[in-house]
Design an enzyme around this catalytic site. Structure first.
Site, PDB file in Angstrom:
ATOM      1  N   ASP A 139      48.932  34.367  32.330  1.00 35.76           N
ATOM      2  CA  ASP A 139      49.377  34.099  34.113  1.00 35.76           C
ATOM      3  C   ASP A 139      49.661  32.664  34.327  1.00 35.76           C
ATOM      4  O   ASP A 139      50.138  32.673  35.452  1.00 35.76           O
ATOM      5  CB  ASP A 139      47.587  33.901  34.728  1.00 35.76           C
ATOM      6  CG  ASP A 139      47.285  34.953  34.580  1.00 35.76           C
ATOM      7  OD1 ASP A 139      48.218  36.615  34.629  1.00 35.76           O
ATOM      8  OD2 ASP A 139      45.647  35.371  35.006  1.00 35.76           O
ATOM      9  N   SER A 168      37.897  35.198  37.382  1.00 31.81           N
ATOM     10  CA  SER A 168      37.583  36.561  36.417  1.00 31.81           C
ATOM     11  C   SER A 168      35.979  36.055  35.309  1.00 31.81           C
ATOM     12  O   SER A 168      35.267  37.368  35.260  1.00 31.81           O
ATOM     13  CB  SER A 168      38.499  36.166  34.593  1.00 31.81           C
ATOM     14  OG  SER A 168      40.024  35.687  35.174  1.00 31.81           O
ATOM     15  N   ARG A 179      56.173  39.623  38.463  1.00 37.32           N
ATOM     16  CA  ARG A 179      56.365  37.804  38.480  1.00 37.32           C
ATOM     17  C   ARG A 179      57.557  36.744  37.401  1.00 37.32           C
ATOM     18  O   ARG A 179      57.822  36.337  37.910  1.00 37.32           O
ATOM     19  CB  ARG A 179      54.711  37.294  38.316  1.00 37.32           C
ATOM     20  CG  ARG A 179      53.236  37.525  38.826  1.00 37.32           C
ATOM     21  CD  ARG A 179      52.195  37.090  38.083  1.00 37.32           C
ATOM     22  NE  ARG A 179      51.256  36.654  38.930  1.00 37.32           N
ATOM     23  CZ  ARG A 179      50.172  37.145  38.490  1.00 37.32           C
ATOM     24  NH1 ARG A 179      49.714  36.419  37.294  1.00 37.32           N
ATOM     25  NH2 ARG A 179      49.072  36.367  39.416  1.00 37.32           N
ATOM     26  N   ARG A 210      49.788  33.237  42.546  1.00 36.13           N
ATOM     27  CA  ARG A 210      50.731  32.092  40.977  1.00 36.13           C
ATOM     28  C   ARG A 210      52.232  32.153  41.814  1.00 36.13           C
ATOM     29  O   ARG A 210      52.041  30.981  41.058  1.00 36.13           O
ATOM     30  CB  ARG A 210      50.281  33.192  39.699  1.00 36.13           C
ATOM     31  CG  ARG A 210      48.902  32.952  39.547  1.00 36.13           C
ATOM     32  CD  ARG A 210      48.809  33.202  38.439  1.00 36.13           C
ATOM     33  NE  ARG A 210      47.350  33.571  37.642  1.00 36.13           N
ATOM     34  CZ  ARG A 210      45.317  33.207  37.887  1.00 36.13           C
ATOM     35  NH1 ARG A 210      46.109  31.761  38.257  1.00 36.13           N
ATOM     36  NH2 ARG A 210      44.608  33.172  37.651  1.00 36.13           N
TER      37      ARG A 210
END
Length: 427
Positions: free
Chosen positions: A310, A22, A341, A382
């Protein structure tokens, strides 16, 4: 198609986390807008970084990539017309941030991406915000999804946008900072606040004038002018989460170097969360190390994950090894990341024997006994890393398909796990 096989086992040793994805991408954005040369040290050499560099080149920005640094000759806030369609590839930051910055120019920019970007990424709040700034901003297929087409210039105004996803807010803040006057941004349902704070930390770095009222009302004065800069990219807290949970669920001891609680990373509240769950940590602020000790007795909890969204997939893995039930909530935006997710990690962990109840805005995980299985990354870095960690305490062998996506944020992930003596085979 990269396939990884992992066997159950403990880990041990010392590791250093990768640089922040990021922060690397934000550094490139501000270097694009600065006047003169900027130098970015310790950058993350990931898919997204190179995708962003391609975007800068499409806008006529001169870039020079070296092993230890990137040098950028910026535009001084004057954005040239792009020489091609802009491809965000798999990066939400590129899609949203460049989508807004393109509006500083009075010619058309078309921004697209891969199938995940077109299917999953929320773009409507950005388009709504840009339209209120007198920008032509449309979904090319009129379905409120990428590709998008943008044409400025921005006309400063008072605007109101939805803020569940932080990236459109950060994008609008940056673009209006370089527009020709003050803009007020009113945000409904502000979420992922640490990530907006990360963007505002760059405003502070450059002394860009703004005000922030509880992440619900920003006033950006506009007419920002920034000079070329030097920046060393800090370690990535988001990547640390996988190593920490790997040690916790295997009752292993590892030490993480370059651990700094003053880090601007959006996921650092994850550390406090784990401490509240009972994680046994030793933090040396002088040496900048975090040691995960053996013997943690983790308790179940109800966790609002919005500030470290996240971390949802890896917290789902952790929940499988915590007594009682772990409830993750306020995570609806996690359905619009590289994958859905909530659905993806629930589906794959269930293949390994996890007891998970999927909710609209999160999940409830019960203590489970995991077993090796064949699982799928959903092309999400992830999800892939979380499944690799789960495999470290699943009986037998786990096969994880399509793990090359991990290079998006943590190119050295498998190398680091091998250095921690994990039993891994890559084919």
């Amino acid at each position: 198609m990269e396939i990884v096989k992992i066997k159950k086992g403990k880990i041990f040793g010392t590791i250093s986390p990768p640089p922040s994805k990021s922060q690397t991408l934000r550094a490139l954005i501000f270097a694009m807008l600065a006047k003169g040369k900027s130098t970015i040290y310790n950058f993350l050499p990931s898919f997204d970084t190179y995708a962003m560099l391609d975007v800068l080149k499409a806008y006529g920005i001169k870039t020079h990539v070296f092993k230890d640094r990137i040098e950028i000759i910026g535009s001084g806030g004057k954005i040239n017309p792009p020489n091609d369609i802009i491809n965000a590839q798999n990066s939400g930051i590129i899609l949203r941030f460049i989508g807004a910055i393109a509006a500083l120019n009075n010619t058309f920019s078309i921004i697209t991406g891969d199938e995940s970007i077109k299917k999953n990424r929320v773009i409507l709040p950005l388009l709504i915000g840009l339209k209120q700034l007198n920008v032509y901003a449309e979904s090319l297929n009129q379905d409120n999804r990428p590709p998008i087409i943008v044409k400025g210039p921005i006309k400063p105004n008072k605007i109101r946008v939805s803020g569940e996803d932080s990236q459109p807010i950060s994008a609008l803040l940056i673009a209006t900072a370089f527009s020709a006057g003050p803009t007020d941004i009113f945000v409904e349902n502000p979420g992922e606040k640490p990530w907006v704070a990360l963007t505002l930390s760059w405003f502070d770095f450059f002394n860009i004038k703004y005000s922030n009222e509880n992440f619900s009302h920003y006033r950006v004065e506009g007419n920002a002018q920034i000079k070329g800069f030097e920046k060393h990219i800090e370690p990535d807290f988001s990547s640390l989460t996988f190593l920490i949970v790997a040690a916790l669920i295997t009752n292993s001891e590892i030490t993480i170097n370059n651990f700094d609680l003053n880090n601007q990373g959006g996921d650092k509240q994850f550390i406090t969360c784990l401490q509240n769950l009972g994680a046994n940590f030793a933090i040396d602020e002088t040496a900048k190390t975090l040691t995960i000790k053996k013997g943690s007795k983790l308790k179940d909890a109800k966790i609002d994950v919005n500030d470290f969204i996240d971390a949802l997939p890896i917290l789902a893995v952790l929940g499988c090894f915590v007594l009682g039930k772990t409830h993750l909530y306020n995570a609806k935006i996690a359905r619009n990341k590289e994958s859905d997710r909530i659905a993806a990690i629930s589906e794959e962990l269930k293949k390994m024997g996890a007891k998970i109840t999927e909710l609209e805005d999160g999940m409830i995980i019960e203590k489970s006994t995991l077993k090796g299985a064949k699982v799928f990354s959903h092309f999400d870095h992830r999800i892939a890393m979380s499944l690799c960690v789960a495999a470290l305490n699943a009986s037998g062998e786990t096969i994880i398909e399509n793990t090359s996506c991990i290079k998006k944020s943590y190119p050295s992930f498998f190398e680091d796990l091998k250095n921690l003596k994990a039993q891994i085979e890559i084919s």
